[in-house]
Design a protein around this motif. Structure first.
Motif, PDB file in Angstrom:
ATOM      1  N   UNK A  77      -1.213  19.164   2.003  1.00  0.00           N
ATOM      2  CA  UNK A  77      -2.470  18.401   2.022  1.00  0.00           C
ATOM      3  C   UNK A  77      -3.544  19.028   1.142  1.00  0.00           C
ATOM      4  N   UNK A  78      -3.833  20.306   1.351  1.00  0.00           N
ATOM      5  CA  UNK A  78      -4.904  20.951   0.596  1.00  0.00           C
ATOM      6  C   UNK A  78      -4.498  22.336   0.140  1.00  0.00           C
ATOM      7  N   UNK A  95       3.690  14.573  14.036  1.00  0.00           N
ATOM      8  CA  UNK A  95       4.489  15.449  14.888  1.00  0.00           C
ATOM      9  C   UNK A  95       3.909  16.853  14.985  1.00  0.00           C
ATOM     10  N   UNK A  96       3.221  17.342  13.942  1.00  0.00           N
ATOM     11  CA  UNK A  96       2.625  18.671  14.065  1.00  0.00           C
ATOM     12  C   UNK A  96       1.116  18.611  14.354  1.00  0.00           C
ATOM     13  N   UNK A  97       0.632  17.432  14.739  1.00  0.00           N
ATOM     14  CA  UNK A  97      -0.720  17.347  15.269  1.00  0.00           C
ATOM     15  C   UNK A  97      -1.808  16.946  14.301  1.00  0.00           C
ATOM     16  N   UNK A  98      -1.436  16.492  13.090  1.00  0.00           N
ATOM     17  CA  UNK A  98      -2.436  16.049  12.121  1.00  0.00           C
ATOM     18  C   UNK A  98      -2.512  14.524  12.115  1.00  0.00           C
ATOM     19  N   UNK A  99      -3.677  14.005  11.801  1.00  0.00           N
ATOM     20  CA  UNK A  99      -3.860  12.560  11.714  1.00  0.00           C
ATOM     21  C   UNK A  99      -3.607  12.126  10.276  1.00  0.00           C
ATOM     22  N   UNK A 100      -2.479  11.455  10.019  1.00  0.00           N
ATOM     23  CA  UNK A 100      -2.099  11.159   8.633  1.00  0.00           C
ATOM     24  C   UNK A 100      -3.029  10.189   7.920  1.00  0.00           C
ATOM     25  N   UNK A 101      -3.791   9.392   8.654  1.00  0.00           N
ATOM     26  CA  UNK A 101      -4.720   8.479   7.989  1.00  0.00           C
ATOM     27  C   UNK A 101      -5.967   9.212   7.509  1.00  0.00           C
ATOM     28  N   UNK A 143       0.851  -1.182   0.000  1.00  0.00           N
ATOM     29  CA  UNK A 143       0.000   0.000   0.000  1.00  0.00           C
ATOM     30  C   UNK A 143       0.890   1.236   0.000  1.00  0.00           C
ATOM     31  N   UNK A 144       0.409   2.371  -0.530  1.00  0.00           N
ATOM     32  CA  UNK A 144       1.254   3.568  -0.566  1.00  0.00           C
ATOM     33  C   UNK A 144       1.834   3.953   0.797  1.00  0.00           C
ATOM     34  N   UNK A 145       1.035   3.848   1.867  1.00  0.00           N
ATOM     35  CA  UNK A 145       1.538   4.293   3.171  1.00  0.00           C
ATOM     36  C   UNK A 145       2.641   3.390   3.721  1.00  0.00           C
ATOM     37  N   UNK A 146       2.837   2.211   3.090  1.00  0.00           N
ATOM     38  CA  UNK A 146       3.905   1.313   3.535  1.00  0.00           C
ATOM     39  C   UNK A 146       5.250   1.657   2.914  1.00  0.00           C
ATOM     40  N   UNK A 147       5.259   2.527   1.932  1.00  0.00           N
ATOM     41  CA  UNK A 147       6.524   2.981   1.356  1.00  0.00           C
ATOM     42  C   UNK A 147       7.281   3.797   2.402  1.00  0.00           C
ATOM     43  N   UNK A 148       8.584   3.629   2.537  1.00  0.00           N
ATOM     44  CA  UNK A 148       9.343   4.350   3.568  1.00  0.00           C
ATOM     45  C   UNK A 148       9.215   5.867   3.482  1.00  0.00           C
ATOM     46  N   UNK A 149       9.150   6.409   2.256  1.00  0.00           N
ATOM     47  CA  UNK A 149       9.008   7.861   2.125  1.00  0.00           C
ATOM     48  C   UNK A 149       7.652   8.328   2.630  1.00  0.00           C
ATOM     49  N   UNK A 150       6.596   7.603   2.294  1.00  0.00           N
ATOM     50  CA  UNK A 150       5.271   7.973   2.777  1.00  0.00           C
ATOM     51  C   UNK A 150       5.169   7.777   4.294  1.00  0.00           C
ATOM     52  N   UNK A 151       5.845   6.773   4.815  1.00  0.00           N
ATOM     53  CA  UNK A 151       5.860   6.565   6.267  1.00  0.00           C
ATOM     54  C   UNK A 151       6.524   7.745   6.974  1.00  0.00           C
ATOM     55  N   UNK A 152       7.564   8.299   6.350  1.00  0.00           N
ATOM     56  CA  UNK A 152       8.235   9.467   6.931  1.00  0.00           C
ATOM     57  C   UNK A 152       7.296  10.668   6.965  1.00  0.00           C
ATOM     58  N   UNK A 153       6.534  10.865   5.886  1.00  0.00           N
ATOM     59  CA  UNK A 153       5.576  11.971   5.880  1.00  0.00           C
ATOM     60  C   UNK A 153       4.498  11.763   6.943  1.00  0.00           C
ATOM     61  N   UNK A 154       4.058  10.527   7.123  1.00  0.00           N
ATOM     62  CA  UNK A 154       3.054  10.270   8.161  1.00  0.00           C
ATOM     63  C   UNK A 154       3.601  10.629   9.550  1.00  0.00           C
ATOM     64  N   UNK A 155       4.863  10.325   9.777  1.00  0.00           N
ATOM     65  CA  UNK A 155       5.467  10.654  11.076  1.00  0.00           C
ATOM     66  C   UNK A 155       5.524  12.158  11.299  1.00  0.00           C
ATOM     67  N   UNK A 186      -4.781  24.962  12.262  1.00  0.00           N
ATOM     68  CA  UNK A 186      -4.556  24.696  13.681  1.00  0.00           C
ATOM     69  C   UNK A 186      -3.244  25.352  14.117  1.00  0.00           C
ATOM     70  N   UNK A 187      -3.179  25.755  15.357  1.00  0.00           N
ATOM     71  CA  UNK A 187      -1.922  26.295  15.880  1.00  0.00           C
ATOM     72  C   UNK A 187      -0.848  25.210  15.817  1.00  0.00           C
ATOM     73  N   UNK A 188       0.285  25.549  15.265  1.00  0.00           N
ATOM     74  CA  UNK A 188       1.376  24.592  15.136  1.00  0.00           C
ATOM     75  C   UNK A 188       1.379  23.821  13.842  1.00  0.00           C
ATOM     76  N   UNK A 189       0.291  23.906  13.089  1.00  0.00           N
ATOM     77  CA  UNK A 189       0.206  23.217  11.796  1.00  0.00           C
ATOM     78  C   UNK A 189       1.242  23.798  10.829  1.00  0.00           C
ATOM     79  N   UNK A 190       1.850  22.956  10.016  1.00  0.00           N
ATOM     80  CA  UNK A 190       2.792  23.430   9.010  1.00  0.00           C
ATOM     81  C   UNK A 190       2.011  23.860   7.768  1.00  0.00           C
TER      82      UNK A 190
END
Length: 233
Positions: A174-175, A72-78, A56-68, A155-159
């Motif tokens: 994201x958007x 870290x800035x408070x968003x739910x990557x799923x 699945x795309x989220x299992x790619x190491x690069x996508x996993x890094x983005x999820x992390x 959100x406060x702290x959002x990138x």
């Protein structure tokens, strides 16, 4: 580059493995999607499938890094996926990738083929330079809901990416807001490719070179400048 792009120290601290490459292009020719741009999207989906090899795309190491980083800035990557993961899911699903317009098709194809977030903004609609910052929560993000223009606040702290007028893209990549998006009237654009470790800088540069070649092919005579890769670390 005539348009300034800056990354705040707070973002550099959050994601020390962040690298971006910008392509600035003038005298572009945009228009509706064509058979040629549609074929590029189909080819990108095949390249993606080969790259993932059943994952699945989220299992790619690069996508996993983005999820992390999103976590870290408070968003739910799923729920709020980075743009590359969201496009990859659509590419692999029945119906495939959307056809938007010629320029958007080109950068979406590169995003999917390389599994890297790529964005495009209309330079003539940007006020001042573009800055990647952590939001205070008071910035304006103008979007459209139910056919009506509405103002949201990150959100406060959002990138976010922002210019002098407000937020141009929420949750890093994201958007995108409609104010600066590439339309069929766009003649000058900034294209931004973004990566995190463990993706090699050379791969980001290769993706940027491929996008620059496509822009030259589809907009003969355009003035295109590919910037150097800029790393946060």
């Amino acid at each position: 580059m005539t348009l300034s792009l800056t990354v705040s120290d707070e973002v550099r601290t959050l994601a020390p493995g962040f690298t971006h490459v910008a392509i600035e292009a003038h005298d572009l020719v945009n228009g509706p999607s064509t058979e040629a741009s549609s074929a590029l999207l189909d080819d990108a989906a095949h390249r993606l499938a080969a790259r993932l090899d059943g994952r699945a795309p989220h299992e790619d190491p690069h996508m996993a890094a983005w999820r992390s980083v999103y976590t870290a800035f408070g968003s739910k990557p799923s729920r709020t996926r980075n743009s590359a993961e969201a496009l990859a899911k659509r590419a692999l699903a029945e119906g495939g990738l959307p056809r938007i317009n010629l320029l958007v098709d080109l950068y979406n194809a590169i995003s999917v083929a390389h599994l890297i977030p790529v964005g495009g903004e209309d330079i003539d609609r940007i006020e001042g330079g573009m800055r990647l910052v952590r939001a205070t929560g008071e910035e304006d993000f103008v979007t459209v809901a139910g056919g009506e223009e509405v103002v949201e606040h990150p959100d406060a702290g959002e990138v976010v990416w922002r210019d002098d007028r407000g937020v141009t893209c929420r949750r890093w990549n994201w958007r995108q807001g409609p104010r600066t998006r590439l339309t069929e009237e766009t003649v000058s654009g900034i294209f931004l490719l973004e990566s995190l470790a463990p993706m090699a800088v050379a791969e980001v540069e290769a993706a940027a070179a491929e996008l620059a070649e496509l822009l030259e092919k589809f907009s003969p005579g355009a003035r295109i400048e590919v910037g150097a890769a800029v790393s946060a670390g």
